[in-house]
Design an enzyme around this catalytic site. Structure first.
Site, PDB file in Angstrom:
ATOM      1  N   GLU A 148       0.809  -1.146  -0.045  1.00  9.71           N
ATOM      2  CA  GLU A 148       0.053   0.156   0.040  1.00  9.71           C
ATOM      3  C   GLU A 148       0.575   1.346  -0.063  1.00  9.71           C
ATOM      4  OE1 GLU A 148      -3.495  -0.016   0.129  1.00  9.71           O
ATOM      5  OE2 GLU A 148      -2.988   2.322  -0.219  1.00  9.71           O
ATOM      6  N   PHE A 149       0.316   2.176  -0.705  1.00 13.48           N
ATOM      7  CA  PHE A 149       1.293   3.408  -0.925  1.00 13.48           C
ATOM      8  C   PHE A 149       0.709   4.643  -0.305  1.00 13.48           C
ATOM      9  CE2 PHE A 149       2.455   0.473  -4.136  1.00 13.48           C
ATOM     10  CZ  PHE A 149       3.616  -0.081  -3.887  1.00 13.48           C
ATOM     11  N   LEU A 150      -0.357   4.423   0.466  1.00 14.28           N
ATOM     12  CA  LEU A 150      -1.122   5.565   0.973  1.00 14.28           C
ATOM     13  C   LEU A 150      -0.235   6.630   1.803  1.00 14.28           C
ATOM     14  CD1 LEU A 150      -2.129   5.753   4.104  1.00 14.28           C
ATOM     15  CD2 LEU A 150      -3.771   3.759   3.313  1.00 14.28           C
ATOM     16  N   GLU A 152      -0.323   9.829   4.711  1.00 11.84           N
ATOM     17  CA  GLU A 152      -1.370  10.044   5.819  1.00 11.84           C
ATOM     18  C   GLU A 152      -1.545  11.509   5.200  1.00 11.84           C
ATOM     19  OE1 GLU A 152       0.008  10.070   9.802  1.00 11.84           O
ATOM     20  OE2 GLU A 152       0.736   8.052   9.329  1.00 11.84           O
ATOM     21  N   PHE A 253       8.896  16.498  -3.417  1.00 15.11           N
ATOM     22  CA  PHE A 253       9.760  15.815  -2.189  1.00 15.11           C
ATOM     23  C   PHE A 253      11.205  16.436  -2.226  1.00 15.11           C
ATOM     24  CE2 PHE A 253       8.209  12.636   0.564  1.00 15.11           C
ATOM     25  CZ  PHE A 253       6.684  12.641   0.156  1.00 15.11           C
ATOM     26  N   GLY A 261       9.985  12.509   9.221  1.00 11.18           N
ATOM     27  CA  GLY A 261       9.503  11.695  10.307  1.00 11.18           C
ATOM     28  C   GLY A 261       8.415  10.643  10.049  1.00 11.18           C
ATOM     29  N   CYS A 264       6.491   5.767   9.060  1.00  8.13           N
ATOM     30  CA  CYS A 264       6.978   5.035   7.828  1.00  8.13           C
ATOM     31  C   CYS A 264       8.316   5.205   7.347  1.00  8.13           C
ATOM     32  CB  CYS A 264       6.202   5.345   6.568  1.00  8.13           C
ATOM     33  SG  CYS A 264       4.256   4.919   7.098  1.00  8.13           S
TER      34      CYS A 264
HETATM   35  C1  UGA Z   1       5.036   7.802   3.527  1.00  9.61           C
HETATM   36  C2  UGA Z   1       5.044   7.681   1.881  1.00  9.61           C
HETATM   37  O1  UGA Z   1       5.025   9.189   1.150  1.00  9.61           O
HETATM   38  C3  UGA Z   1       3.822   6.920   1.253  1.00  9.61           C
HETATM   39  O2  UGA Z   1       3.840   6.538  -0.129  1.00  9.61           O
HETATM   40  C4  UGA Z   1       3.778   5.552   2.226  1.00  9.61           C
HETATM   41  O3  UGA Z   1       2.837   4.838   1.649  1.00  9.61           O
HETATM   42  C5  UGA Z   1       3.719   5.825   3.569  1.00  9.61           C
HETATM   43  O4  UGA Z   1       4.994   6.636   4.007  1.00  9.61           O
HETATM   44  C6  UGA Z   1       3.833   4.478   4.043  1.00  9.61           C
HETATM   45  O5  UGA Z   1       4.913   3.869   4.078  1.00  9.61           O
HETATM   46  O6  UGA Z   1       2.853   4.020   4.529  1.00  9.61           O
HETATM   47  P1  UGA Z   1       3.716   9.566   4.981  1.00  9.61           P
HETATM   48  O7  UGA Z   1       4.430   8.691   6.232  1.00  9.61           O
HETATM   49  O8  UGA Z   1       2.375   9.577   5.197  1.00  9.61           O
HETATM   50  O9  UGA Z   1       3.967   8.650   3.559  1.00  9.61           O
HETATM   51  O10 UGA Z   1       4.444  10.839   4.732  1.00  9.61           O
HETATM   52  P2  UGA Z   1       5.152  11.771   3.552  1.00  9.61           P
HETATM   53  O11 UGA Z   1       4.138  12.487   2.888  1.00  9.61           O
HETATM   54  O12 UGA Z   1       6.137  10.781   3.061  1.00  9.61           O
HETATM   55  O13 UGA Z   1       5.976  12.669   4.311  1.00  9.61           O
HETATM   56  C7  UGA Z   1       6.990  12.112   5.363  1.00  9.61           C
HETATM   57  C8  UGA Z   1       7.991  13.047   6.046  1.00  9.61           C
HETATM   58  O14 UGA Z   1       8.739  13.761   4.941  1.00  9.61           O
HETATM   59  C9  UGA Z   1       7.239  14.117   6.574  1.00  9.61           C
HETATM   60  O15 UGA Z   1       7.773  14.183   8.054  1.00  9.61           O
HETATM   61  C10 UGA Z   1       7.389  15.345   5.897  1.00  9.61           C
HETATM   62  O16 UGA Z   1       7.224  16.526   6.449  1.00  9.61           O
HETATM   63  C11 UGA Z   1       8.676  14.974   5.283  1.00  9.61           C
HETATM   64  N1  UGA Z   1       8.880  15.748   3.895  1.00  9.61           N
HETATM   65  C12 UGA Z   1       8.369  15.541   3.026  1.00  9.61           C
HETATM   66  C13 UGA Z   1       9.861  16.884   3.487  1.00  9.61           C
HETATM   67  O17 UGA Z   1      10.669  17.077   4.781  1.00  9.61           O
HETATM   68  N2  UGA Z   1      10.110  17.232   2.425  1.00  9.61           N
HETATM   69  C14 UGA Z   1       9.428  16.958   1.487  1.00  9.61           C
HETATM   70  O18 UGA Z   1       9.624  17.667   0.379  1.00  9.61           O
HETATM   71  C15 UGA Z   1       8.623  16.135   1.510  1.00  9.61           C
END
Ligand code: UGA
Length: 439
Positions: A148-150, A152, A253, A261, A264
């Site tokens: 799953e790739f959802l 949050e 990204f 953080g 995941c």
């Molecule tokens: C991540 C993946 O993006 C999903 O595809 C995956 O399904 C999910 O993990 C999982 O394994 O279940 P998520 O943990 O919801 O999703 O969060 P992200 O949107 O990936 O963000 C992760 C962290 O990276 C956050 O702390 C965010 O602030 C940080 N981030 C994101 C950055 O510092 N810079 C960016 O450009 C993007």
């Protein structure tokens, strides 16, 4: 189709409600009775935009129910395993105890022809092991891996409209039967033309960890550039914009700041390294150690920057922290960079007040030693410095002029490069951000 979903955390609860929305008859099973109770009343145990509405709709349709009793999974044809795989205590590896417990207890209700579809993020090799267990105990029952790739904050959208479907299948006829069952579950999504990757177990498991490792690497890459920008006076935001125009690189990204953080990315890259080590391929992933290091250094740098703007000492300084969740539109504080920085500041003598539009309740439970405020204004009262550490819309839209009347010193640290620097500096604030010149 009759479906069971084992584990009703973030992934499972959204998956269960979404499958009912697609027209299936779904039972969600969780060992946590309080969670089952909440979900049954159409109340979400976590903050997720659009989820409560979906839950209410699915429950009202009569196609969704929740239970704490695995026996209620009997009769379902496809059983999705959606339990958590957290990091083990004091080890990098993933803790598989919940996956194993779910598989073991499912065995009692499985019938020949049933399909166990794993969705949890697991170390490569897990599916093959579970397939043997399933086949050994219930001959004719099958296993598939369907990661799953959802994200949050976008969980409902990502589940109902995923950008790809990945099926990891057993070889031969069994795999074909499993594929047909999954196609039936996802009929609406398949009909929408969603790309499908049909492959073996190991590849399906690796797709998930490779994707998260790539995302983590992209974030740490731009944060490494931010370190260099700080050393040279360059601007990381403009740098990201410029390289992001190249569509081989892409702008997504590449937001520099406090780093990643959550539940995941951090644990997935660590579990991936641990698994590579077990497989004798640790060299292939040593770069992920550096990705992790760069990421953790950003938090330390943020604390240093706060000390710098507070005239070299945090002792007794009032610091407002806006944002505690690991990202906006979430109340998740697992491995939250924002909360980590807030706790460090307090340990180093600052008087810290934290606020967040959704996560304060979770924070109070896990970090009772920190002081919390309900609003940004309350947190910032007479503050010596304001730190924006999660880029909630509310904080991006703050009026720097009005907000300047609340604080003692107009000093803002933009931990997510999310504020409009010009309007803050025009309102008389000193502006600092990671990877950008002081304003
Ligand atoms: C991540 C993946 O993006 C999903 O595809 C995956 O399904 C999910 O993990 C999982 O394994 O279940 P998520 O943990 O919801 O999703 O969060 P992200 O949107 O990936 O963000 C992760 C962290 O990276 C956050 O702390 C965010 O602030 C940080 N981030 C994101 C950055 O510092 N810079 C960016 O450009 C993007």
């Amino acid at each position: 189709m009759k479906i069971s979903v084992i584990g009703c955390g973030y992934l499972g609860a959204v998956h269960a409600a979404s499958m009912a929305e697609l027209g299936h008859d779904v039972v969600g099973i969780d060992v946590d009775r309080a969670k089952v109770e909440l979900l049954s009343q159409a109340r979400a145990p976590f903050y997720e935009p659009g989820f409560e509405e979906l839950l209410a709709r699915s429950l009202a349709s009569g196609r969704l129910r929740f239970s704490a009793d695995m026996a209620d999974a009997a009769g379902a044809v496809v059983h999705f395993v959606c339990v958590g795989t957290p990091q083990k205590r004091s080890e990098y590896a993933a803790d598989l105890r919940y996956v194993e417990a779910a598989a073991e207890s499912l065995l009692a209700v499985l019938r020949p022809g049933d399909l166990v579809a794993g969705k949890s993020t697991v170390p490569v090799g897990t599916a093959a092991r579970l397939a043997e267990l399933v086949d050994g105990k219930v001959p004719g029952a099958m296993l598939a891996w369907n990661p799953e790739f959802l994200r949050e904050g976008f969980a409902v959208q990502d589940t109902l409209h995923p950008d790809r479907l990945v099926y990891g299948l057993a070889p031969g006829a069994e795999g074909e039967v499993a594929r047909a069952l999954l196609d039936e579950v996802y009929a609406t999504i398949v009909a929408a033309g969603t790309p499908q990757v049909v492959t073996d177990y190991a590849t399906a498991e690796m797709v998930k960890t490779a994707a998260n490792s790539f995302l983590a690497t992209k974030i740490s890459f731009i944060n490494a550039m931010a370190e260099l920008c700080e050393a040279t006076g360059a601007d990381v935001k403009q740098l990201a914009d410029a390289i992001g125009h190249d569509d081989r690189i892409g702008r997504k990204f590449l937001n520099a700041g406090l780093g990643f953080g959550g539940g995941c990315l951090p644990k997935d890259i660590r579990a991936f390294m641990a698994r590579a080590g077990e497989l004798g391929a640790d060299q292939a992933l040593t770069f992920l150690r550096e990705v992790d290091n760069i990421n953790m250094r950003r938090r330390i740098r943020m604390v240093e920057l706060a000390r710098e703007v507070c005239d070299g000492s945090l002792l007794g300084k009032r610091v407002a922290v806006l944002g505690a969740a690991f990202k906006p539109d979430s109340d998740d504080i697992r491995d939250s960079p924002a909360l980590n920085v807030a706790a460090q500041l307090q340990l180093q003598g600052a008087v810290v007040r934290v606020t967040d539009p959704a996560a304060v309740e979770n924070c109070r439970r896990l970090w009772p030693q920190l002081d919390y405020a309900d609003t940004a204004e309350e947190a910032a009262e007479r503050a010596d410095a304001v730190l924006v550490l999660t880029e909630w819309k509310q904080y991006k839209e703050l009026d720097p002029v009005a907000f300047g009347l609340i604080v003692k010193q107009k000093r803002v640290l933009d931990g997510r490069n999310a504020l409009d620097r010009d309007s803050w500096t025009a309102a008389g604030w000193s502006y600092r951000a990671l990877g950008r010149r002081a304003g």
